[in-house]
Design a protein around this motif. Structure first.
Motif, PDB file in Angstrom:
ATOM      1  N   ALA A  16       0.829  -1.213   0.000  1.00  0.00           N
ATOM      2  CA  ALA A  16       0.000   0.000   0.000  1.00  0.00           C
ATOM      3  C   ALA A  16       0.858   1.255   0.000  1.00  0.00           C
ATOM      4  CB  ALA A  16      -0.929   0.000   1.214  1.00  0.00           C
ATOM      5  N   MET A  17       2.077   1.177   0.574  1.00  0.00           N
ATOM      6  CA  MET A  17       2.958   2.341   0.613  1.00  0.00           C
ATOM      7  C   MET A  17       3.433   2.760  -0.778  1.00  0.00           C
ATOM      8  SD  MET A  17       3.243   3.772   3.499  1.00  0.00           S
ATOM      9  CE  MET A  17       4.671   4.797   3.161  1.00  0.00           C
ATOM     10  N   VAL A  18       3.394   1.826  -1.747  1.00  0.00           N
ATOM     11  CA  VAL A  18       3.730   2.201  -3.122  1.00  0.00           C
ATOM     12  C   VAL A  18       2.735   3.235  -3.631  1.00  0.00           C
ATOM     13  CG1 VAL A  18       3.956   1.370  -5.496  1.00  0.00           C
ATOM     14  CG2 VAL A  18       4.841  -0.005  -3.606  1.00  0.00           C
ATOM     15  N   GLN A  19       1.453   3.008  -3.374  1.00  0.00           N
ATOM     16  CA  GLN A  19       0.455   3.987  -3.796  1.00  0.00           C
ATOM     17  C   GLN A  19       0.579   5.272  -2.992  1.00  0.00           C
ATOM     18  OE1 GLN A  19      -3.408   2.817  -5.198  1.00  0.00           O
ATOM     19  NE2 GLN A  19      -4.414   4.264  -3.834  1.00  0.00           N
ATOM     20  N   THR A  20       0.923   5.151  -1.718  1.00  0.00           N
ATOM     21  CA  THR A  20       1.127   6.357  -0.912  1.00  0.00           C
ATOM     22  C   THR A  20       2.280   7.183  -1.468  1.00  0.00           C
ATOM     23  OG1 THR A  20       0.274   5.267   1.074  1.00  0.00           O
ATOM     24  CG2 THR A  20       1.656   7.218   1.402  1.00  0.00           C
ATOM     25  N   ALA A  21       3.386   6.526  -1.843  1.00  0.00           N
ATOM     26  CA  ALA A  21       4.536   7.232  -2.406  1.00  0.00           C
ATOM     27  C   ALA A  21       4.189   7.920  -3.726  1.00  0.00           C
ATOM     28  CB  ALA A  21       5.699   6.269  -2.616  1.00  0.00           C
ATOM     29  N   LEU A  53     -14.542  10.817  -1.265  1.00  0.00           N
ATOM     30  CA  LEU A  53     -14.615   9.700  -2.208  1.00  0.00           C
ATOM     31  C   LEU A  53     -13.228   9.116  -2.474  1.00  0.00           C
ATOM     32  CD1 LEU A  53     -17.257  11.115  -4.699  1.00  0.00           C
ATOM     33  CD2 LEU A  53     -17.557   9.232  -3.095  1.00  0.00           C
ATOM     34  N   SER A  54     -12.227   9.972  -2.673  1.00  0.00           N
ATOM     35  CA  SER A  54     -10.884   9.448  -2.929  1.00  0.00           C
ATOM     36  C   SER A  54     -10.341   8.706  -1.720  1.00  0.00           C
ATOM     37  CB  SER A  54      -9.938  10.588  -3.320  1.00  0.00           C
ATOM     38  OG  SER A  54      -9.790  11.520  -2.254  1.00  0.00           O
ATOM     39  N   PHE A  55     -10.676   9.157  -0.520  1.00  0.00           N
ATOM     40  CA  PHE A  55     -10.179   8.510   0.696  1.00  0.00           C
ATOM     41  C   PHE A  55     -10.672   7.065   0.783  1.00  0.00           C
ATOM     42  CE2 PHE A  55     -10.592   7.409   5.209  1.00  0.00           C
ATOM     43  CZ  PHE A  55      -9.300   7.640   5.655  1.00  0.00           C
ATOM     44  N   PHE A  56     -11.958   6.856   0.576  1.00  0.00           N
ATOM     45  CA  PHE A  56     -12.504   5.501   0.709  1.00  0.00           C
ATOM     46  C   PHE A  56     -12.263   4.649  -0.532  1.00  0.00           C
ATOM     47  CE2 PHE A  56     -15.158   7.847   3.834  1.00  0.00           C
ATOM     48  CZ  PHE A  56     -14.784   7.133   4.955  1.00  0.00           C
ATOM     49  N   PHE A  79       1.446  14.836  -4.429  1.00  0.00           N
ATOM     50  CA  PHE A  79       0.343  15.697  -4.839  1.00  0.00           C
ATOM     51  C   PHE A  79      -0.201  16.462  -3.628  1.00  0.00           C
ATOM     52  CE2 PHE A  79       0.573  12.552  -8.163  1.00  0.00           C
ATOM     53  CZ  PHE A  79       0.295  13.271  -9.311  1.00  0.00           C
ATOM     54  N   PHE A  80      -0.100  15.841  -2.473  1.00  0.00           N
ATOM     55  CA  PHE A  80      -0.604  16.470  -1.253  1.00  0.00           C
ATOM     56  C   PHE A  80       0.295  17.623  -0.817  1.00  0.00           C
ATOM     57  CE2 PHE A  80      -1.072  16.664   3.401  1.00  0.00           C
ATOM     58  CZ  PHE A  80      -2.450  16.838   3.491  1.00  0.00           C
ATOM     59  N   ILE A  81       1.611  17.450  -0.932  1.00  0.00           N
ATOM     60  CA  ILE A  81       2.533  18.472  -0.419  1.00  0.00           C
ATOM     61  C   ILE A  81       2.878  19.542  -1.458  1.00  0.00           C
ATOM     62  CG2 ILE A  81       3.535  16.928   1.297  1.00  0.00           C
ATOM     63  CD1 ILE A  81       5.905  16.487  -0.534  1.00  0.00           C
ATOM     64  N   LEU A  93      -6.339   9.862  -1.430  1.00  0.00           N
ATOM     65  CA  LEU A  93      -5.774   8.595  -1.905  1.00  0.00           C
ATOM     66  C   LEU A  93      -4.594   8.150  -1.046  1.00  0.00           C
ATOM     67  CD1 LEU A  93      -5.754   8.907  -5.808  1.00  0.00           C
ATOM     68  CD2 LEU A  93      -7.243   7.489  -4.411  1.00  0.00           C
ATOM     69  N   ALA A  94      -3.689   9.106  -0.745  1.00  0.00           N
ATOM     70  CA  ALA A  94      -2.505   8.750   0.043  1.00  0.00           C
ATOM     71  C   ALA A  94      -2.888   8.317   1.452  1.00  0.00           C
ATOM     72  CB  ALA A  94      -1.547   9.944   0.097  1.00  0.00           C
ATOM     73  N   GLY A  95      -3.740   9.110   2.109  1.00  0.00           N
ATOM     74  CA  GLY A  95      -4.144   8.763   3.475  1.00  0.00           C
ATOM     75  C   GLY A  95      -4.955   7.487   3.531  1.00  0.00           C
ATOM     76  N   GLY A  96      -5.880   7.336   2.586  1.00  0.00           N
ATOM     77  CA  GLY A  96      -6.701   6.129   2.567  1.00  0.00           C
ATOM     78  C   GLY A  96      -5.890   4.880   2.284  1.00  0.00           C
ATOM     79  N   SER A  97      -4.930   4.975   1.345  1.00  0.00           N
ATOM     80  CA  SER A  97      -4.095   3.813   1.026  1.00  0.00           C
ATOM     81  C   SER A  97      -3.315   3.345   2.243  1.00  0.00           C
ATOM     82  CB  SER A  97      -3.127   4.170  -0.109  1.00  0.00           C
ATOM     83  OG  SER A  97      -3.822   4.515  -1.270  1.00  0.00           O
TER      84      SER A  97
END
Length: 554
Positions: A70-75, A252-255, A80-82, A378-382
């Motif tokens: 899951a950290m691959v998607q977070t990376a 929506l992106s979070f879930f 985009f968040f920062i 997306l990052a937080g949800g992943s």
């Protein structure tokens, strides 16, 4: 069955009408530059999705835990968040073409470097995450500028179709890229997918290099980065229609992030699939989005925007619940198609809403905040759902997500979405130039603007309602304070006052006012009875001398 000519005619008329809607969606492709850029971008997106498959699957080999996968998607989403807001501000204050070229070349270098290290056998889990993060940095800078140039490439009436084509292109790549990526990983290893991703950026670089962009000229000094970011945040704070769309996007992106984050290990552990099978599952998701694209214009004609989002959210929840409970390739493939349709409906609808209600001067900043909410979710949800899945298992996690999506569809119903397709958001430039006795410096301020009105006291309520809409425009375009005062001795005498942080920022208000805003101004002026325009006064803050405290005391 008897033949009914009238009924048959009505039926074929309906079919042709739908066909016409679909044809209108493709109309921007008639413009050569948009068509070539769209095609090269689809190729680049195929490369990006091949990279995603290669990176996710490679991590299942390097560190096969739900959290690390899951950290691959977070990376790939956290940058985009920062960087979203600074990238959006840059998209509005410097040349977008130059910014896009820089970002594309950055991503090319990062992809090739990761490919070379992987082929050489030097890639560790940390190296994979770091270079995926670097690749996403380029994508974060690229995103706001890319979306902001769309109105420059097509006519105003083709903008919704161009946005839909962007979603179609992405999902066309999503249908093909993961399948190709999975096959290449199985045959040659993930390093080759990383190298091919780097090559895929070349087409976009060449096309952008040839673009003869017509810059929008301004007589004012270029905005500073920090003040431009503040202006973007201020605009969103006072634009309800934008805030509603951002709330939808964040939740929506979070879930929805849980499905792509957990799918690699679910396909390997529960279905026994290899990299090619995983790529095929992702291809079904993209295929579902392609199936949903022709229905989107029809849905927008027949349903309100909130109903469309409600349907899409619950369809995605159904897909997640199916994948959680039916561990069969056929059922999961069908669920992925449904999920892809829902995803296309949700993303295209929300982006179209935002693009339709924002003027050009702040487009990059607003779109960057949309990216911030979307990829932050997306990052937080992943990360969160990857962590939860490590404790309670993937099926239970997806069941929780499905339930949360149903609740989200009810909660977000109160945040109404509005389309601005009928608004003319071009600059009206109708405010007169200011004749001042002494020209202030651009950074002098703050500036107080006072407007004096004379109205019929019996129409005070209607005047106040119109002023509320005008207040939104003033605050959105630069005012840091706004008030409406009435004269205690003269009930028909009103004064509007607002403060802008600098003289330069007030001059920018002259360029930011749109044709649609002018209609609201006309509504306010219809209450004014003086027979001539309201008196407008400008005051610049007077700096006072700083005195020594000891001298004051003595």
């Amino acid at each position: 069955m008897p033949f009914h000519p009238a009924a048959t005619l009505i039926y074929y008329w309906a079919v042709l009408s739908r066909y016409q809607i679909i044809v209108s969606t493709l109309s921007p492709l008639k413009q050569k530059f948009f068509r070539v850029l769209w095609l090269t971008n689809v190729v680049s997106l195929v490369g990006t999705l091949m990279h995603d498959v290669g990176a996710a699957w490679f991590m299942t080999t390097l560190a096969p835990t739900p959290f690390m996968v899951a950290m691959v998607q977070t990376a790939s989403t956290f940058p985009f968040f920062i960087l979203a807001l600074p990238a959006g501000a840059l998209a509005d204050i410097i040349d977008r073409r130059r910014l896009l070229l820089t970002a594309q070349i950055w991503m090319l270098v990062a992809s090739v470097l990761l490919g070379v290290l992987t082929v050489s056998g030097m890639t560790t889990p940390l190296v994979l995450l770091v270079l995926t993060f670097f690749l996403a940095l380029g994508a974060a800078v690229n995103g706001p500028s890319w979306q902001a140039i769309i109105p420059e490439l097509v006519e105003r009436n083709e903008l919704p179709s161009a946005i839909a084509l962007g979603s179609v292109g992405f999902n066309l790549a999503r249908a093909v890229g993961p399948v190709i990526g999975g096959l290449i990983v199985a045959a040659f290893g993930p390093g080759v997918t990383f190298l091919l991703n780097g090559v895929s950026f070349l087409g976009v670089v060449v096309v952008l290099k040839k673009w003869k962009r017509v810059e929008q000229m301004s007589t004012l000094k270029e905005e500073r980065l920090v003040s431009a970011m503040r202006a973007g945040i201020r605009y969103i704070r006072h634009a309800q229609e934008v805030r509603s769309a951002l709330i939808h996007s964040l939740l929506l992106s979070f879930f929805c992030s849980s499905l792509p984050a957990l799918l690699p290990i679910l396909s390997k552990k529960y279905l026994g699939l290899g990299s090619s099978g995983f790529g095929i599952l992702l291809g079904f998701f993209g295929f579902g989005a392609l199936l949903g694209a022709p229905f989107l214009p029809i849905l927008r004609q027949r349903l309100s925007l909130n109903v469309i989002v409600l349907v899409g959210t619950n369809l995605f929840a159904l897909a997640a619940a199916t994948i959680a409970n039916l561990h069969s390739f056929v059922f999961i493939a069908i669920a992925m198609v449904a999920g892809g349709m829902a995803w296309l409906i949700l993303i295209s609808t929300l982006i179209a809403v935002i693009q339709s209600v924002i003027p050009s001067w702040v487009r990059g900043r607003v779109l960057s905040v949309h990216m911030l909410s979307f990829f932050g979710g997306l990052a937080g949800g992943s990360a969160l759902f990857g962590f939860i899945a490590g404790g309670i298992g993937i099926p239970s996690t997806l069941n929780v997500v499905a339930g949360c999506l149903v609740v989200t569809s009810a909660v977000t119903w109160n945040y109404k979405l509005k389309s601005g397709e009928e608004l003319d958001l071009s600059p009206s430039m109708h405010w007169p130039s200011l004749a001042v006795s002494c020209q202030p410096d651009f950074d002098d301020g703050p500036v107080l603007v006072v407007v004096e009105y004379r109205i019929d006291p019996e129409k005070a309520q209607g005047f106040a309602d119109s002023m509320y809409a005008l207040k939104t425009i003033r605050r959105r375009d630069g005012a840091i304070r706004w008030n409406l005062f009435h004269d205690l001795t003269d009930p028909g005498h009103y004064i509007e006052s607002y403060i802008v942080e600098s003289w330069g920022e007030h001059l920018r208000q002259h360029e930011r006012i749109t044709v649609a805003d002018r209609e609201i101004e006309k509504s306010v002026l219809s209450f004014h009875l003086d027979g001539r325009p309201p008196k407008v006064m400008h005051f610049l803050a007077e700096p006072l001398p700083v005195k020594n405290k000891r001298t004051d005391i003595s």
